[in-house]
Design a protein around this motif. Structure first.
Motif, PDB file in Angstrom:
ATOM      1  N   ILE A 185       0.767  -1.149   0.147  1.00  0.00           N
ATOM      2  CA  ILE A 185      -0.178  -0.028   0.034  1.00  0.00           C
ATOM      3  C   ILE A 185       0.940   1.344   0.016  1.00  0.00           C
ATOM      4  O   ILE A 185       1.968   1.287   0.413  1.00  0.00           O
ATOM      5  N   PRO A 186       0.300   2.439  -0.457  1.00  0.00           N
ATOM      6  CA  PRO A 186       1.182   3.460  -0.694  1.00  0.00           C
ATOM      7  C   PRO A 186       2.115   3.868   0.584  1.00  0.00           C
ATOM      8  O   PRO A 186       3.066   4.256   0.541  1.00  0.00           O
ATOM      9  N   ASN A 187       1.113   4.066   1.746  1.00  0.00           N
ATOM     10  CA  ASN A 187       1.982   4.370   3.163  1.00  0.00           C
ATOM     11  C   ASN A 187       2.996   3.632   3.326  1.00  0.00           C
ATOM     12  O   ASN A 187       3.938   4.152   3.732  1.00  0.00           O
ATOM     13  N   THR A 188       3.073   2.474   3.272  1.00  0.00           N
ATOM     14  CA  THR A 188       3.995   1.341   3.466  1.00  0.00           C
ATOM     15  C   THR A 188       5.282   1.525   2.629  1.00  0.00           C
ATOM     16  O   THR A 188       6.515   1.610   2.963  1.00  0.00           O
ATOM     17  N   LYS A 198       5.933   4.287   0.862  1.00  0.00           N
ATOM     18  CA  LYS A 198       6.499   5.657   1.174  1.00  0.00           C
ATOM     19  C   LYS A 198       7.474   5.523   2.395  1.00  0.00           C
ATOM     20  O   LYS A 198       8.653   5.990   2.374  1.00  0.00           O
ATOM     21  N   LYS A 199       7.038   4.834   3.460  1.00  0.00           N
ATOM     22  CA  LYS A 199       8.005   4.746   4.595  1.00  0.00           C
ATOM     23  C   LYS A 199       9.093   3.794   4.345  1.00  0.00           C
ATOM     24  O   LYS A 199      10.194   4.248   4.662  1.00  0.00           O
ATOM     25  N   THR A 229      11.620   5.767   2.573  1.00  0.00           N
ATOM     26  CA  THR A 229      12.315   7.021   3.077  1.00  0.00           C
ATOM     27  C   THR A 229      13.692   6.291   3.766  1.00  0.00           C
ATOM     28  O   THR A 229      14.646   6.721   3.945  1.00  0.00           O
ATOM     29  N   MET A 236       0.816   4.310  -5.658  1.00  0.00           N
ATOM     30  CA  MET A 236       1.962   3.455  -4.918  1.00  0.00           C
ATOM     31  C   MET A 236       3.079   4.136  -5.443  1.00  0.00           C
ATOM     32  O   MET A 236       3.939   4.643  -4.666  1.00  0.00           O
ATOM     33  N   ALA A 249       3.649   7.798  -4.162  1.00  0.00           N
ATOM     34  CA  ALA A 249       4.093   7.601  -2.714  1.00  0.00           C
ATOM     35  C   ALA A 249       5.639   7.125  -2.517  1.00  0.00           C
ATOM     36  O   ALA A 249       6.292   7.594  -1.711  1.00  0.00           O
ATOM     37  N   GLU A 284       7.669  10.208  -3.084  1.00  0.00           N
ATOM     38  CA  GLU A 284       7.355  11.049  -2.166  1.00  0.00           C
ATOM     39  C   GLU A 284       8.612  10.484  -0.955  1.00  0.00           C
ATOM     40  O   GLU A 284       9.315  11.223  -0.242  1.00  0.00           O
ATOM     41  N   GLY A 285       8.590   9.106  -0.865  1.00  0.00           N
ATOM     42  CA  GLY A 285       9.374   8.783   0.380  1.00  0.00           C
ATOM     43  C   GLY A 285      11.088   8.788   0.100  1.00  0.00           C
ATOM     44  O   GLY A 285      11.781   8.911   1.070  1.00  0.00           O
TER      45      GLY A 285
END
Ligand code: C5P
Length: 234
Positions: free
Chosen positions: A67-70, A72-73, A76, A96, A99, A102-103
């Protein structure tokens, strides 16, 4: 645009990898290397740091897909390794991939690591795509559509076959990177790769980077095989 040969360091442990890379120590220009899941899961990020410290540019081939949040993190965290290229699966969709960018982007807006997308795995053929993924379109069209999605999401390029490089450049621009595995010398053993291209044909077809594993890692003289790839491709 820089063209280069990337050696796929598909070894199961750090010792074999470092022994192999030691053969290239006398070269003034250290080869670009690809670190895949096997080595990364065995040895962790320290192996990436060690290989970078030897002076090799690194493509970290972990093919993120979540998922995009995972994603992205995770990106990073990976951005701190300061490798040259990382990748995601284009099948994760545009949000995704956005994201992931972004990360990888630092607080000052800069991004050191280039991001590319795997389009359709070369182990997936038309039959598997239709039967298992329920995608009823010609595979080359799907690859181009995934490439366009990756470009729209701000990615720097894709992994594809050299045979698709020209169409991808036409659709997404000459600056959009095509990183192409499936490379063999004309007289070489194909192994499990089905559609293979020689380094000189990959050059003619417009690949930006060729990824070469066994023709170099299993060669009697890996440095000579690498230099032959460089001569034929660059
Ligand atoms: O040994 P060989 O030259 O076939 O290695 C090719 C490398 O490129 C391997 O690390 C393989 O995992 C990778 N790769 C591939 N096809 C893709 C994506 C990656 O062969 N579509």
């Amino acid at each position: 645009m820089t063209k280069d040969v990337i050696i796929a360091c598909d070894f199961a442990d750090g010792g074999s990898t470092l022994n192999f890379l030691n053969r290239f120590a006398p070269l003034s220009q250290k080869p670009f290397v690809k670190i895949g899941m096997e080595l990364f899961y065995a040895e962790g990020p320290d192996m990436v740091r060690r290989i970078k410290a030897l002076g090799h540019p690194v493509f970290l081939d972990l093919k993120l897909h979540d998922i995009p949040n995972t994603v992205k993190k995770a990106m990073t965290v990976l951005s701190r390794l300061e490798v040259d290229i990382v990748n995601v699966h284009g099948g994760g969709g545009r949000p995704m991939m956005e994201a992931a960018i972004e990360g990888l982007t630092r607080p000052d807006g800069s991004r050191l690591t280039r991001l590319i997308a795997v389009t359709m795995l070369t182990s997936t053929d038309q039959t598997i795509m239709e039967r298992d993924l329920l995608i009823q379109r010609p595979l080359p069209e799907v690859v181009l559509s995934y490439a366009e999605n990756a470009k729209a999401a701000g990615l720097d390029g894709i992994v594809c076959s050299p045979l698709e490089a020209e169409a991808v450049h036409k659709r997404c621009g000459a600056g959009f990177l095509t990183v192409t595995p499936g490379i063999r010398f004309a007289e070489g053993d194909k192994g499990d790769q089905k559609r293979v291209t020689t380094p000189s044909d990959a050059k003619k077809l417009g690949s930006d980077y060729i990824v070469v594993g066994r023709p170099i890692t299993q060669a009697e003289d890996p440095v000579e095989a690498y230099e032959r790839c460089m001569r034929d491709f660059i």
